[in-house]
Scaffold this active site. Sequence first.
Site, PDB file in Angstrom:
ATOM      1  N   ASP A 215       0.818  -1.210   0.000  1.00  5.87           N
ATOM      2  CA  ASP A 215       0.000   0.000   0.000  1.00  5.87           C
ATOM      3  C   ASP A 215       0.854   1.263   0.000  1.00  5.87           C
ATOM      4  O   ASP A 215       0.339   2.366   0.164  1.00  5.87           O
ATOM      5  CB  ASP A 215      -0.914   0.017   1.237  1.00  5.87           C
ATOM      6  CG  ASP A 215      -2.379  -0.158   0.868  1.00  5.87           C
ATOM      7  OD1 ASP A 215      -2.666  -0.368  -0.324  1.00  5.87           O
ATOM      8  OD2 ASP A 215      -3.228  -0.090   1.766  1.00  5.87           O
ATOM      9  N   ASP A 363      -9.030  -5.785  13.645  1.00  9.83           N
ATOM     10  CA  ASP A 363      -8.842  -7.203  13.961  1.00  9.83           C
ATOM     11  C   ASP A 363      -9.834  -7.677  15.016  1.00  9.83           C
ATOM     12  O   ASP A 363     -10.567  -8.656  14.813  1.00  9.83           O
ATOM     13  CB  ASP A 363      -7.395  -7.467  14.399  1.00  9.83           C
ATOM     14  CG  ASP A 363      -6.834  -6.353  15.281  1.00  9.83           C
ATOM     15  OD1 ASP A 363      -7.622  -5.572  15.848  1.00  9.83           O
ATOM     16  OD2 ASP A 363      -5.600  -6.263  15.388  1.00  9.83           O
TER      17      ASP A 363
END
Length: 864
Positions: A215, A363
């Site tokens: 990214d 997460d």
Amino acid sequence: MSFSLFKRSRSRQNRPHRSPVVRLLVDRLPRFFDRVLARLGSNHLWWLILLLVLLSIPLITTPLTVRQQGIVAIALILVGQVVVRTEAKQSDKTVNEYFHLFLVWLSLVTTMRYLYYRFAYTLNFDTWVNGFFCVLLLGAELYAVLTLVLAYFQTLKIKDRETVDLANYPQEQWFSVDVYIPTYNEPVDIVRKTAVAALAMDYPEDKKQVYVLDDGRKYPERRKKLKQMCEEIGCKMLIRPNNDHAKAGNINTAFNTTKGDLVLILDCDHIPAREFLMRTVGFFYNPNVSFVQTPHWFYNPDPFERNLQTKGEIPVMNELFYKVLQKGNDFWNACFFCGSAAVIRKTHALEIGGIAVETVTEDCHTAFRLHSLGYESVYYDQIMIAGLAPETFASYVGQQVRWARGMAQILRLEFPLLNWKAKHLTLGQRICYFSATSHFFYGFPRLIYAVTPTLFLLFGINPIQGLGIETLFYALPHLLIGLNANYVTYKQVRFSFWNEVFEFVMSFQTGYVTLMAVINPKLGSFNVTDKGVSVSKRSFDWQSVQGLLVVTALVIAALLAVPFWLLLRPEDSEAVLVNAMWCVFNSVLLIAGLLVAFEQPQQRPKHRLPRRLAVTVHTPDQSWPAETVNISESGVLIALDSWPNLPDQVDVEIVGDYGRRALVPGQIIRKTPISDHQVHLAINFINPTQAQLDDLTLVIYSDVREWYSQKRAIADRPMGSLGFLATGLFRSFRELNTQSSTKVRKQIRATAQLYWEGKFYSGRATEMGVMSLRVELERSTEFSDTTEQTSPLLTPEDLRRMEHDEPFVGLLLSQESTNQLPQRLLAQIVDVEDLSDQVAIELKFPDQLKQKQETKIKQLLKVL
């Protein structure tokens, strides 16, 4: 609640002799409860718990005089100590669970008794100022009690899992696995180590594919190098057209591109051990398992370890979570997905729309959604990755702030306790998630604890009516028995008072971000923790601890006010002394917290790991077996059970736990005698190639049977822990112990002739290495007769010129015992040492002639 919590089996063999009282407490009572509880159904069990609550009410509410409460307090504290000492001597896990349950019950009773006393006798609303701060302090105490109770619930049963052996299934039925390594502008060499180790994991090649998900579009040259690296080592690089939703969006894009059944997610600095997939994939043969999480472990010291100079003697903060809380969560099927070092079933992830993107702790939010659908999770407590902790205090703060913001966002958006959309969540799961998401609200309560005694000593504000010895008699059993109950579970993963230091350090930042997240959960963005930063000198991070400095100044000022109170208001001496003790305790924790922001320099370019690996030290003519003491990618410390005559440069062959090898040239920079027959050699690796660095990565981080910190041998000693904190000031400001290099060369006896200014000077070569040489020559004295010499002698004027000019000279070397032709070399004089009738000359072989002369030098080292 599962009855497996109470079931036990004990061998009657090899039991040590015990007194009747110990046999009653350790053997007979647990067996009695086993028999009784085994016959009860779940309804009966809840009735039993209700009966226990009813029996506890008189213990909570019975009024006592101050003297009687003092006796009870001492008795309760002694009971807690006896139970802790008895538990420490037991090896039976189930017996220890009974001790823990007893201490939890005793802690809850003493806590409720303290709260009953607080509400009944100590609330102070005589003025609006006192009333305001009374409410704040009471709120902080209630939050602490809630946190304590939730932690007791989470750790009611610690679940240990065994791996599911893949050998029980035909290889053609094994799951295909994609390995994702998300990156965002991190150095290419950090990503490379993770990718190389991921490719080396033990799993069929046709069922494993490694992807680097980049990214980082900010630096085009870096992306180009990253692509070249992926092509070179054999993994695939995936990029996307935008950076939407940060890491979560990066992974979700890859979910729709790759074909594997399972996905192993690794942070770009999390280097996996070769056994990772073999130990985790087998759990997915249970079709209801959504993910398998393993511990995160960091091989470099975090700012708490480095700046407080703990030298690994104190558990780091993540050990509590990964060694206890996650295993407790796993008992309730509520272990959290932690974003890395985890394998996830892709179909389940896609069922919830991929990794959650609404919060910055994507997460844990993802795990919540998977559990909400009724899926299962597995926590496998084996350290199988080696990662980089934040090197600087500012980076550490940034990481913790992100976690605090994200958990507060989940609490605000999902509110696990009362989220009726999550129909499949059990009560146990709801409580575990509520505990986790409310944990980071400790910031403002911790500050209130620090400020409360200063309010009285500096401003006369009294939030507690009648604070004195009576209050201590109620508070101490509540605090100390709670410490005892936690000690049974946490004694090897969290040392007393260190959690309080951590909360003080983070109090302002977490207090602010959690408040903002509750007001507006969309505030804040995902920040990437800097990795691979080097700290080269001492500095103080004023910006990160500005608020803490103000609080510390207030506490110190309050302590300075104590003598004036005792002189001017002796009738308040009891309250003054109690608040003063409170301030002393707070000052120890606050100063330790400030020292965490006092950055200590890293003493090595790469972090050393204390690994014991087989090593062979090679010279041109001989080899010696040895063992590593510690090792990094830049050097190694090895232990040799002999005193070999070694040159300064050697080849070091290192063998991993499963046989992986790395052969690297090294320079011996220090030789340290350990005993009459053992020596330690400190070796720096010399310009290793990329292939050698890759081999080192695999030997050090991948070819690992078990990391050394799987189990910590040292247990908590509360007073020792407090003392260690109190002496942190001395450790942080002492001089750094840096070991200097020493000359290590082979001892030789050879004929030497030095050619300088048209003359040959004869002497002996006594020490030689690949880079330097020592030659001893005759020198001229006032008694020497130069006409009788077979070769000229050096005069004092010659020596002064040599030392000043450092000239290049010719050198002829040969063995004394043979008449072979001498080897011709060129060297530079770098030092001259006058030895009365002789002179010792230090010579260095020039770097620009290294390729020409190196073969000759190594041949001489072999034969001389």
